[in-house]
Design a protein around this motif. Structure first.
Motif, PDB file in Angstrom:
ATOM      1  N   GLY A 112       0.810  -1.208   0.000  1.00  0.00           N
ATOM      2  CA  GLY A 112       0.000   0.000   0.000  1.00  0.00           C
ATOM      3  C   GLY A 112       0.844   1.258   0.000  1.00  0.00           C
ATOM      4  N   SER A 113       1.897   1.263   0.812  1.00  0.00           N
ATOM      5  CA  SER A 113       2.768   2.441   0.878  1.00  0.00           C
ATOM      6  C   SER A 113       3.502   2.656  -0.434  1.00  0.00           C
ATOM      7  CB  SER A 113       3.773   2.281   2.022  1.00  0.00           C
ATOM      8  OG  SER A 113       3.113   2.195   3.266  1.00  0.00           O
ATOM      9  N   LEU A 114       3.955   1.558  -1.054  1.00  0.00           N
ATOM     10  CA  LEU A 114       4.639   1.672  -2.339  1.00  0.00           C
ATOM     11  C   LEU A 114       3.729   2.305  -3.380  1.00  0.00           C
ATOM     12  CD1 LEU A 114       6.903   1.048  -4.389  1.00  0.00           C
ATOM     13  CD2 LEU A 114       5.892  -1.228  -4.653  1.00  0.00           C
ATOM     14  N   ILE A 115       2.497   1.829  -3.482  1.00  0.00           N
ATOM     15  CA  ILE A 115       1.573   2.330  -4.503  1.00  0.00           C
ATOM     16  C   ILE A 115       1.211   3.791  -4.227  1.00  0.00           C
ATOM     17  CG2 ILE A 115      -0.760   2.069  -5.436  1.00  0.00           C
ATOM     18  CD1 ILE A 115      -0.357  -1.010  -4.934  1.00  0.00           C
ATOM     19  N   ALA A 116       0.995   4.133  -2.957  1.00  0.00           N
ATOM     20  CA  ALA A 116       0.695   5.525  -2.620  1.00  0.00           C
ATOM     21  C   ALA A 116       1.847   6.444  -3.015  1.00  0.00           C
ATOM     22  CB  ALA A 116       0.405   5.641  -1.125  1.00  0.00           C
ATOM     23  N   LEU A 117       3.077   6.020  -2.703  1.00  0.00           N
ATOM     24  CA  LEU A 117       4.244   6.841  -3.024  1.00  0.00           C
ATOM     25  C   LEU A 117       4.465   6.951  -4.527  1.00  0.00           C
ATOM     26  CD1 LEU A 117       6.694   5.714  -0.210  1.00  0.00           C
ATOM     27  CD2 LEU A 117       5.788   8.021  -0.552  1.00  0.00           C
ATOM     28  N   LEU A 118       4.122   5.898  -5.255  1.00  0.00           N
ATOM     29  CA  LEU A 118       4.253   5.969  -6.716  1.00  0.00           C
ATOM     30  C   LEU A 118       3.400   7.092  -7.282  1.00  0.00           C
ATOM     31  CD1 LEU A 118       4.255   2.206  -7.835  1.00  0.00           C
ATOM     32  CD2 LEU A 118       6.117   3.847  -8.072  1.00  0.00           C
ATOM     33  N   PHE A 119       2.168   7.234  -6.787  1.00  0.00           N
ATOM     34  CA  PHE A 119       1.279   8.275  -7.299  1.00  0.00           C
ATOM     35  C   PHE A 119       1.622   9.650  -6.729  1.00  0.00           C
ATOM     36  CE2 PHE A 119      -1.105   4.674  -8.746  1.00  0.00           C
ATOM     37  CZ  PHE A 119      -1.718   5.126  -9.900  1.00  0.00           C
ATOM     38  N   LEU A 120       2.364   9.682  -5.648  1.00  0.00           N
ATOM     39  CA  LEU A 120       2.816  10.963  -5.111  1.00  0.00           C
ATOM     40  C   LEU A 120       4.109  11.439  -5.777  1.00  0.00           C
ATOM     41  CD1 LEU A 120       2.099  10.322  -1.326  1.00  0.00           C
ATOM     42  CD2 LEU A 120       1.001  12.082  -2.744  1.00  0.00           C
TER      43      LEU A 120
ATOM     44  N   ALA B  41       1.070  -6.317  -8.508  1.00  0.00           N
ATOM     45  CA  ALA B  41      -0.020  -6.232  -9.488  1.00  0.00           C
ATOM     46  C   ALA B  41      -1.357  -6.616  -8.870  1.00  0.00           C
ATOM     47  CB  ALA B  41       0.300  -7.130 -10.682  1.00  0.00           C
ATOM     48  N   THR B  42      -1.388  -7.724  -8.095  1.00  0.00           N
ATOM     49  CA  THR B  42      -2.641  -8.167  -7.474  1.00  0.00           C
ATOM     50  C   THR B  42      -3.139  -7.163  -6.449  1.00  0.00           C
ATOM     51  OG1 THR B  42      -2.008 -10.480  -7.800  1.00  0.00           O
ATOM     52  CG2 THR B  42      -3.728 -10.034  -6.168  1.00  0.00           C
TER      53      THR B  42
ATOM     54  N   GLU C 154      -6.773  -4.828  -6.298  1.00  0.00           N
ATOM     55  CA  GLU C 154      -7.698  -4.710  -5.176  1.00  0.00           C
ATOM     56  C   GLU C 154      -7.871  -3.259  -4.762  1.00  0.00           C
ATOM     57  OE1 GLU C 154      -6.048  -7.203  -2.167  1.00  0.00           O
ATOM     58  OE2 GLU C 154      -6.398  -9.061  -3.273  1.00  0.00           O
ATOM     59  N   ILE C 155      -6.779  -2.498  -4.792  1.00  0.00           N
ATOM     60  CA  ILE C 155      -6.839  -1.087  -4.406  1.00  0.00           C
ATOM     61  C   ILE C 155      -7.695  -0.292  -5.399  1.00  0.00           C
ATOM     62  CG2 ILE C 155      -5.414   1.022  -4.300  1.00  0.00           C
ATOM     63  CD1 ILE C 155      -3.259  -0.730  -2.929  1.00  0.00           C
ATOM     64  N   LYS C 156      -7.582  -0.594  -6.696  1.00  0.00           N
ATOM     65  CA  LYS C 156      -8.403   0.101  -7.695  1.00  0.00           C
ATOM     66  C   LYS C 156      -9.888  -0.173  -7.462  1.00  0.00           C
ATOM     67  CE  LYS C 156      -6.055  -1.559 -11.207  1.00  0.00           C
ATOM     68  NZ  LYS C 156      -5.677  -1.858 -12.618  1.00  0.00           N
ATOM     69  N   THR C 157     -10.206  -1.412  -7.049  1.00  0.00           N
ATOM     70  CA  THR C 157     -11.604  -1.747  -6.759  1.00  0.00           C
ATOM     71  C   THR C 157     -12.107  -0.938  -5.574  1.00  0.00           C
ATOM     72  OG1 THR C 157     -11.312  -3.990  -7.602  1.00  0.00           O
ATOM     73  CG2 THR C 157     -13.178  -3.616  -6.132  1.00  0.00           C
TER      74      THR C 157
ATOM     75  N   ASN D  40     -13.223   1.825 -15.433  1.00  0.00           N
ATOM     76  CA  ASN D  40     -12.344   1.153 -16.394  1.00  0.00           C
ATOM     77  C   ASN D  40     -10.971   0.865 -15.779  1.00  0.00           C
ATOM     78  OD1 ASN D  40     -14.355   1.415 -18.461  1.00  0.00           O
ATOM     79  ND2 ASN D  40     -13.675   3.534 -18.776  1.00  0.00           N
ATOM     80  N   PRO D  41     -10.934   0.125 -14.677  1.00  0.00           N
ATOM     81  CA  PRO D  41      -9.679  -0.065 -13.938  1.00  0.00           C
ATOM     82  C   PRO D  41      -8.593  -0.749 -14.749  1.00  0.00           C
ATOM     83  CG  PRO D  41     -11.368  -1.606 -13.182  1.00  0.00           C
ATOM     84  CD  PRO D  41     -12.056  -0.622 -14.066  1.00  0.00           C
ATOM     85  N   GLU D  42      -8.972  -1.549 -15.759  1.00  0.00           N
ATOM     86  CA  GLU D  42      -7.957  -2.238 -16.562  1.00  0.00           C
ATOM     87  C   GLU D  42      -7.095  -1.260 -17.356  1.00  0.00           C
ATOM     88  OE1 GLU D  42     -11.486  -1.562 -19.110  1.00  0.00           O
ATOM     89  OE2 GLU D  42     -11.189  -2.392 -17.096  1.00  0.00           O
ATOM     90  N   GLU D  43      -7.569  -0.019 -17.521  1.00  0.00           N
ATOM     91  CA  GLU D  43      -6.805   0.984 -18.249  1.00  0.00           C
ATOM     92  C   GLU D  43      -5.808   1.716 -17.358  1.00  0.00           C
ATOM     93  OE1 GLU D  43      -9.545   3.618 -20.059  1.00  0.00           O
ATOM     94  OE2 GLU D  43     -10.410   2.102 -21.400  1.00  0.00           O
ATOM     95  N   VAL D  44      -5.935   1.549 -16.046  1.00  0.00           N
ATOM     96  CA  VAL D  44      -5.046   2.234 -15.104  1.00  0.00           C
ATOM     97  C   VAL D  44      -3.997   1.232 -14.621  1.00  0.00           C
ATOM     98  CG1 VAL D  44      -4.873   3.469 -12.909  1.00  0.00           C
ATOM     99  CG2 VAL D  44      -6.866   3.805 -14.386  1.00  0.00           C
ATOM    100  N   LEU D  45      -2.747   1.489 -14.967  1.00  0.00           N
ATOM    101  CA  LEU D  45      -1.648   0.586 -14.625  1.00  0.00           C
ATOM    102  C   LEU D  45      -0.742   1.245 -13.590  1.00  0.00           C
ATOM    103  CD1 LEU D  45      -0.667  -0.343 -18.290  1.00  0.00           C
ATOM    104  CD2 LEU D  45      -2.446  -1.380 -16.879  1.00  0.00           C
ATOM    105  N   LEU D  46       0.164   0.446 -13.035  1.00  0.00           N
ATOM    106  CA  LEU D  46       1.180   1.035 -12.156  1.00  0.00           C
ATOM    107  C   LEU D  46       1.988   2.067 -12.929  1.00  0.00           C
ATOM    108  CD1 LEU D  46       2.411  -2.129 -10.228  1.00  0.00           C
ATOM    109  CD2 LEU D  46       1.268  -0.146  -9.237  1.00  0.00           C
ATOM    110  N   HIS D  47       2.180   1.818 -14.220  1.00  0.00           N
ATOM    111  CA  HIS D  47       2.919   2.757 -15.068  1.00  0.00           C
ATOM    112  C   HIS D  47       2.164   4.074 -15.238  1.00  0.00           C
ATOM    113  CE1 HIS D  47       5.679   4.162 -18.047  1.00  0.00           C
ATOM    114  NE2 HIS D  47       4.806   4.103 -19.043  1.00  0.00           N
TER     115      HIS D  47
END
Length: 349
Positions: free
Chosen positions: A239-247, A319-320, A324-327, A333-340
């Motif tokens: 969770g922290s990794l994904i939050a920091l990626l978007f920050l 990825a998994t 879950e976080i996107k849900t 259209n969550p399949e269009e939103v990637l970690l990238h």
């Protein structure tokens, strides 16, 4: 342009061969060809890149043929003339010099060339050599057994186009994936051309048009929901990794592989030692980012910020967890939103 370049046939010397101009980049032919006035059949070809190579042209049983001698100046003029004269002697005996050479030289298969020649060099020159192994193992099985000198344009084209077509077992691969495999074969072919004096047949196969680029950007509201859902996620490291990626807006692998030694809490920075393009840079941290990092539990003996399963090594690509976080964040259209997407978001702003 030198006097030698204006002539098609002249007595070769080392100096006038060095002075030959490269072939014009707009020319229809790949090489300019010049003939030696001293040894009939000895040619020097000057390419569009300025590279020069010796070739021996001859007729056998009424048919035109040629045999490569080597690149100039790696092969000097005296050696080239010696080899050409040897080929002329072989012809006088009624033997095709190319057939004689091929009977002696055991060319490696595509498989042998990849593992014994290409890969050792790739490991020294590029960071993505493991991607080459994956592409070769998964997609090049149909040509692995072929001696490299017998590989044809048609076989490479079949492999390339076959990946883009669906079958009973597999869905078609994206054009970009097909092109990465072809790019590997083009690079291997260039090396084989240099070392084995054989044509780079893969170079004649065109890349597919890539129409699978993703252009999905998140709104500010979506980013806020993603960060909130990430910080509330059950796995604090993912969770922290994904939050920091978007920050931060950096690449996933650049942040996920960071160690505590890369973090300077006093100066509020994270140092990325080596990015994809080979350089390094500094990420500056806000108070919120510092707070997220300070809440990460440290594991004794594990140097990574984002600890993996069973507290070993670093976290695998989440990825998994991101799905879950996107849900939770109710992303359309969550399949269009990637970690990238976190990376391209900041590139676009």
């Amino acid at each position: 342009m030198s006097k030698a370049t204006l002539l098609k046939k002249f007595k070769f010397t080392t100096s006038n061969l060095r002075a030959l101009s490269r072939n014009d980049s707009n020319a229809s032919s790949t090489d300019l060809e010049f003939s030696d006035a001293e040894v009939v059949g000895l040619k020097c070809l000057s390419g569009k890149s300025g590279n020069k190579r010796f070739l021996f042209r001859y007729r056998f049983n009424g048919r035109k043929a040629s045999i490569a001698i080597g690149a100039f100046p790696d092969v000097d003029l005296a050696t080239a003339r010696k080899v050409a004269r040897q080929h002329k002697s072989t012809l006088a005996e009624g033997v095709d010099p190319k057939a004689k050479r091929d009977a002696i030289v055991a060319y490696p298969t595509v498989y042998e060339f990849f593992w014994k020649t290409y890969l050792p060099l790739a490991k020294k020159r590029k960071r993505s050599w493991q991607d080459d192994i994956s592409r070769f193992n998964h997609h090049c099985k149909s040509i692995q057994h072929i001696p490299y000198n017998e590989l044809t344009v048609h076989q490479v084209m079949q492999l390339h186009l076959g990946m883009s077509e669906s079958s009973n077992k597999y869905r078609p691969y994206a054009p970009s994936t097909c092109n990465r495999v072809l790019a590997l074969l083009k690079t291997m072919g260039k090396l084989a051309s240099q070392l084995l004096n054989i044509p780079n047949v893969a170079e004649k196969v065109s890349l597919l048009p890539e129409d699978n680029a993703r252009t999905r950007y998140c709104t500010i509201e979506e980013i806020k929901r993603l960060i909130d859902a990430s910080l509330a996620y059950k796995d604090i490291y993912a969770g922290s990794l994904i939050a920091l990626l978007f920050l931060l807006g950096c690449r996933e692998s650049e942040l996920r592989l960071r160690k505590w030694s890369d973090v300077d809490l006093d100066n509020k920075t994270i140092r990325i030692p080596r990015t994809k393009n080979g350089s390094y840079h500094i990420l500056y941290l806000s108070d919120l980012m510092l707070d997220i990092i300070n809440k990460l539990p440290k594991v004794k003996g594990n140097p990574y910020l984002f600890v993996g399963r069973f507290k070993r090594g670093c976290l695998n690509r989440p990825a998994t967890q991101f799905k879950e976080i996107k849900t939770t964040a109710c992303i359309d259209n969550p399949e269009e939103v990637l970690l990238h997407t976190a990376d391209i978001l900041w590139q676009a702003t």
